[in-house]
Design an enzyme around this catalytic site. Structure first.
Site: not given
Length: 571
Positions: A175, A179, A310, A472, A561
């Site tokens: 993360e 981010r 994913d 998504e 992503t």
């Protein structure tokens, strides 16, 4: 330098290029040094941390060089009219921008410098280290939406970020990378502001230490004390997406700085993926959880393109784009993984109208020796899995696989259909469906549908009915619009946007909701949560689908992503 010996001196053109490059490097170094004098560095310099398992520079892998390879065009060749939006398209784009500004104003007034705004109580909370996650995550959205004043106002706060100043004793490597590091790299690519690169380098140096383990595989949690003591270990059952989805960010940091350490770190993970892809219980795919300490992916029997796995798959075609096609390993791994996914993960739901749509489910290896192959496809969909349509589209376009673009449209229309199936106009977080035995379809069987559960026809259950402002679905809708030029995707996007606004809007912002299956948007229960991806991803994709197609072209940028666009190598 290449010399031209016809006149005994460098050709004038090449000499000019060489001098221009030297000037640019010196200029960037000057700007960076100026930035460092204006903004103090973080309280702890991780670049000086002594590593327990250092790697000699001579043993490090370097980003591939040489001519760009023949990756194919991604974007549709839009007509000139698409670059000048009509009044309706412009009004839709403005509505998205207004929604963003409403949330941004509330965040900066009531939550900054905390990570997130609680949109009902209008207070701030820290979820990712307390380094203003929403601010960093949304920097590139400000630039894309041409909110230059708001962007400039954040630069002093970016410069004041201190990666040593956190109440946490450990951080989530994945993360933090997607981010914070991704957000700053993208904002730097779009703005060239040196303070952003300065802070990205500081954070990159911190995250690089996470690879200081016996086998150079990073742990899921970066524990500061373990890192400083040199006692870090890779996890024995970590989500496969966690260490395997750092490649775009670390590669871009190497490209921008010339420091090969970052690229070398993720290149070692690539070699692990190459080495193990055909050794798992479902060859071609890696399981959801992997023993990274032993580098053993063979013990788990559960596979998915959804949560926990994913972005491992998402980054395969994206890394090929970022490297200019120079590393064939990513295309090879993508092709093998998607062949297995089409066979065991994708499913077509049984529907009364026979709609030709697909979803991404899960697979479990039951018995490899069984006569039926021993693999069960579990037709459980996730909102998180809606990115798969965009991934198939990107891989299909980059590598010239026409059937993958067709599959991408079926997957994306599946998520569009799921949105329209519920009273609020939004699909739930997790749901189960009645499935056909193959992707070719089947006739509707009323007896298989349990009308007592009062779900829309085709659904078996809605295991998690929340909507948490996820991006998504609109991500794939945006990407398929840019890849095909079909206006139906813009129309679907507008329906999705208005449904989300109706169901999630609070007095001052937007909130995750408890249940999308309630009878109307007016009946939703707000969860007082607005994750940073709402402004970093969801609203960005909604804005871009109504913008001229040369704004962040897919032939010039590749999204990480977290929807942060990184500049691709110049053709």
């Amino acid at each position: 330098m290449v010399w031209s010996w016809r006149r005994g001196r460098p050709s004038a053109r090449r000499l000019g290029v060489f001098l221009a490059v030297v000037f640019l490097i010196l200029f960037l170094r000057y700007r960076l040094s100026l930035s460092e004098s204006m903004y103090p560095p973080s309280g702890f310099d991780w670049s000086k941390q002594q590593l327990r398992y250092p790697i000699n520079e001579s043993d490090m892998s370097r980003p591939p060089q040489g001519p760009l390879q023949n990756l194919q065009r991604v974007q549709y060749r839009f007509q000139r009219a698409a670059f000048v939006p009509d009044a309706r398209t412009k009004s839709r784009r403005d509505a998205v921008r207004d929604a963003f500004l409403r949330c941004w104003k509330s965040y900066t007034e009531h939550a900054l410098p905390h990570d997130e705004l609680m949109p009902v109580s209008l207070t701030g909370k820290d979820t990712f280290g307390g380094w203003a996650a929403t601010m960093v995550d949304a920097l590139d959205t400000l630039l894309i939406m041409d909110l230059k004043d708001e962007f400039r106002a954040m630069l002093p706060l970016v410069g004041a970020l201190d990666w040593a100043n956190t109440p946490l004793t450990s951080i989530n490597v994945f993360e933090t990378t997607i981010r914070y590091l991704g957000g700053m790299l993208s904002a730097y690519d779009l703005s060239g502001e040196p303070v952003i690169l300065q802070k990205a380098i500081e954070l990159g140096d911190l995250l690089y230490v996470a690879f200081d383990t016996p086998n150079h595989m990073p742990p899921f949690w970066f524990d500061f004390r373990d890192a400083k003591k040199g006692t870090q270990q890779a996890g024995t059952s970590d989500p496969s997406a966690s260490p395997c989805s750092l490649s775009l960010e670390f590669t871009r940091l190497s490209q921008l700085t010339g420091d090969i350490r970052y690229f070398d770190a993720i290149e070692r993970i690539k070699h692990f993926l190459e080495r193990t892809q055909d050794t798992t219980q479902l060859p071609g795919l890696w399981p959801v959880f992997i023993d990274f300490a032993r580098e053993d992916p063979t013990r788990s029997a559960d596979f998915s393109l959804g949560a926990q796995a994913d972005s491992l798959y998402e980054y395969l075609p994206k890394m090929s784009a970022l490297l200019g096609g120079r590393d064939p390993a990513y295309e090879k791994m993508y092709r093998s993984a998607m062949a297995a996914a089409e066979k065991h993960i994708l499913f077509r739901p049984m529907l009364p109208g026979g709609d030709d749509i697909l979803f991404s489910g899960n697979a479990r290896v039951r018995d490899k020796e069984a006569a039926d192959g021993g693999v069960d496809t579990i037709p459980e969909g996730q909102h998180l899995g809606c990115f798969v349509g965009g991934m198939f589209g990107l891989g299909g376009k980059l590598f010239g696989i026409k059937s993958h673009v067709e599959t991408a449209e079926r997957l994306t229309r599946g998520c569009m259909w799921a949105y329209a199936s519920f009273p609020t106009g939004i699909m739930p977080e997790v749901f189960g469906m009645l499935s056909c035995p193959s992707l070719d379809g089947c006739a509707w069987d009323e007896d298989r549908w349990d009308s007592e559960k009062k779900h829309p026809k085709g659904f078996k259950h809605v295991r998690d009915p929340r909507y948490i402002l996820r991006p998504e679905a609109i991500e794939s809708v945006f990407l398929l619009y840019r890849m095909t030029g079909k206006a139906e995707y813009q129309e679907a996007a507008w329906r999705m946007f208005t449904a989300i606004q109706d169901a999630t809007a609070t007095e001052r912002a937007n909130s995750a909701i408890m249940d999308v299956t309630v009878e109307s948007s007016n009946a939703t229960t707000k969860l007082d949560s607005m994750e940073s991806f709402w402004m970093a991803e969801t609203l960005k994709y909604f804005y871009l689908i109504f913008s001229p197609p040369d704004l962040v072209s897919l032939d010039e940028f590749v999204f990480n992503t977290e929807a942060h666009p990184f500049r691709r190598p110049d053709r």
